[in-house]
Design a protein around this motif. Sequence first.
Motif, short mmCIF file in Angstrom:
data_model
loop_
_atom_site.label_atom_id
_atom_site.label_comp_id
_atom_site.label_asym_id
_atom_site.label_seq_id
_atom_site.Cartn_x
_atom_site.Cartn_y
_atom_site.Cartn_z
N ALA A 1 0.81 -1.14 0.18
CA ALA A 1 -0.10 -0.08 0.10
C ALA A 1 0.82 1.20 0.01
O ALA A 1 2.03 1.37 0.43
CB ALA A 1 -0.79 -0.17 1.29
N ALA B 1 -2.93 3.82 -2.75
CA ALA B 1 -2.94 2.49 -3.78
C ALA B 1 -2.57 1.37 -2.98
O ALA B 1 -2.00 1.44 -1.96
CB ALA B 1 -1.62 2.97 -4.77
N TYR B 2 -3.43 0.29 -3.38
CA TYR B 2 -3.44 -1.06 -2.70
C TYR B 2 -3.04 -2.19 -3.78
O TYR B 2 -3.44 -2.05 -4.82
CB TYR B 2 -4.49 -1.37 -1.98
CG TYR B 2 -4.84 -0.27 -0.88
CD1 TYR B 2 -5.71 0.90 -1.16
CD2 TYR B 2 -4.32 -0.54 0.53
CE1 TYR B 2 -6.11 1.70 -0.19
CE2 TYR B 2 -4.64 0.34 1.34
CZ TYR B 2 -5.31 1.53 1.27
OH TYR B 2 -5.77 2.50 2.25
N ALA B 3 -2.26 -2.99 -3.30
CA ALA B 3 -1.88 -4.23 -4.01
C ALA B 3 -3.75 -4.99 -4.11
O ALA B 3 -4.38 -5.12 -3.14
CB ALA B 3 -1.02 -5.24 -3.26
N ASP B 4 -3.84 -5.45 -5.07
CA ASP B 4 -4.98 -6.18 -5.43
C ASP B 4 -5.42 -7.11 -4.33
O ASP B 4 -6.42 -7.56 -3.89
CB ASP B 4 -5.11 -7.04 -6.62
CG ASP B 4 -5.20 -5.97 -7.92
OD1 ASP B 4 -4.95 -6.24 -9.01
OD2 ASP B 4 -5.47 -4.79 -7.61
N SER B 5 -4.19 -7.93 -3.76
CA SER B 5 -4.36 -8.99 -2.64
C SER B 5 -4.71 -8.62 -1.42
O SER B 5 -5.46 -9.27 -0.64
CB SER B 5 -2.94 -9.69 -2.51
OG SER B 5 -2.01 -8.91 -2.21
N VAL B 6 -4.77 -7.15 -1.29
CA VAL B 6 -5.15 -6.80 0.08
C VAL B 6 -6.40 -5.52 0.02
O VAL B 6 -6.63 -5.23 1.01
CB VAL B 6 -3.95 -6.10 0.93
CG1 VAL B 6 -2.47 -6.93 0.99
CG2 VAL B 6 -3.38 -4.67 0.01
N LYS B 7 -6.70 -5.22 -1.15
CA LYS B 7 -7.63 -4.15 -1.50
C LYS B 7 -8.77 -4.58 -0.66
O LYS B 7 -9.50 -5.69 -0.93
CB LYS B 7 -7.99 -4.03 -2.91
CG LYS B 7 -8.47 -2.78 -3.45
CD LYS B 7 -8.39 -2.66 -4.95
CE LYS B 7 -6.97 -2.53 -5.45
NZ LYS B 7 -6.91 -2.40 -6.77
N GLY B 8 -9.50 -3.94 0.10
CA GLY B 8 -10.83 -3.88 0.83
C GLY B 8 -10.61 -4.39 2.17
O GLY B 8 -11.34 -4.67 2.87
N ARG B 9 -9.26 -4.75 2.33
CA ARG B 9 -8.98 -5.42 3.74
C ARG B 9 -8.01 -4.64 4.47
O ARG B 9 -8.13 -4.58 5.76
CB ARG B 9 -8.32 -6.92 3.61
CG ARG B 9 -9.28 -7.76 2.84
CD ARG B 9 -8.84 -9.30 2.94
NE ARG B 9 -7.48 -9.42 2.21
CZ ARG B 9 -6.23 -9.86 2.78
NH1 ARG B 9 -6.20 -10.09 4.18
NH2 ARG B 9 -5.04 -9.87 2.21
N THR C 1 -5.92 -0.80 5.16
CA THR C 1 -5.91 0.52 5.10
C THR C 1 -4.78 1.14 5.46
O THR C 1 -4.28 1.03 6.57
CB THR C 1 -7.34 1.02 5.77
OG1 THR C 1 -8.42 0.41 5.31
CG2 THR C 1 -7.48 2.50 5.48
#
Length: 120
Positions: free
Chosen positions: A49, A59-67, A69
């Motif tokens: 991130a 920005a976030y890696a797809d693997s952590v997006k939504g989890r 912050t």
Amino acid sequence: QVQLVESGGGLVQAGGSLRLSCAASGRTFETMSMGWFRQAPGKEREFVASLSRNTISMAYADSVKGRFTISRDGARNTVALQMNKVKPEDTAVYYCAASRGAVLTTPEYWGQGTQVTVSS
């Protein structure tokens, strides 16, 4: 000389939460973009991130997006990574990184890392 020191790592069960913190000395985070990277055993270091210098862009890696912050506490000159709904694949050494640029394209400064272990 900028120094970054991470804290907050540890052992957590899958589905749980953990909060990492990064404290800076030598320069305030208001003048830097910052972020988090991680490195799992046998794997290369990967982006997790980032937060722009003006704190507007994240920005976030797809693997952590939504989890996960990322956030900054200007008063304490710290950057945090709130990790929710963690998974065993989140197990890694997590590194705080920073750059004098407006966005974190190439980190100039690194912390020493903090271990996060997620049990299944």
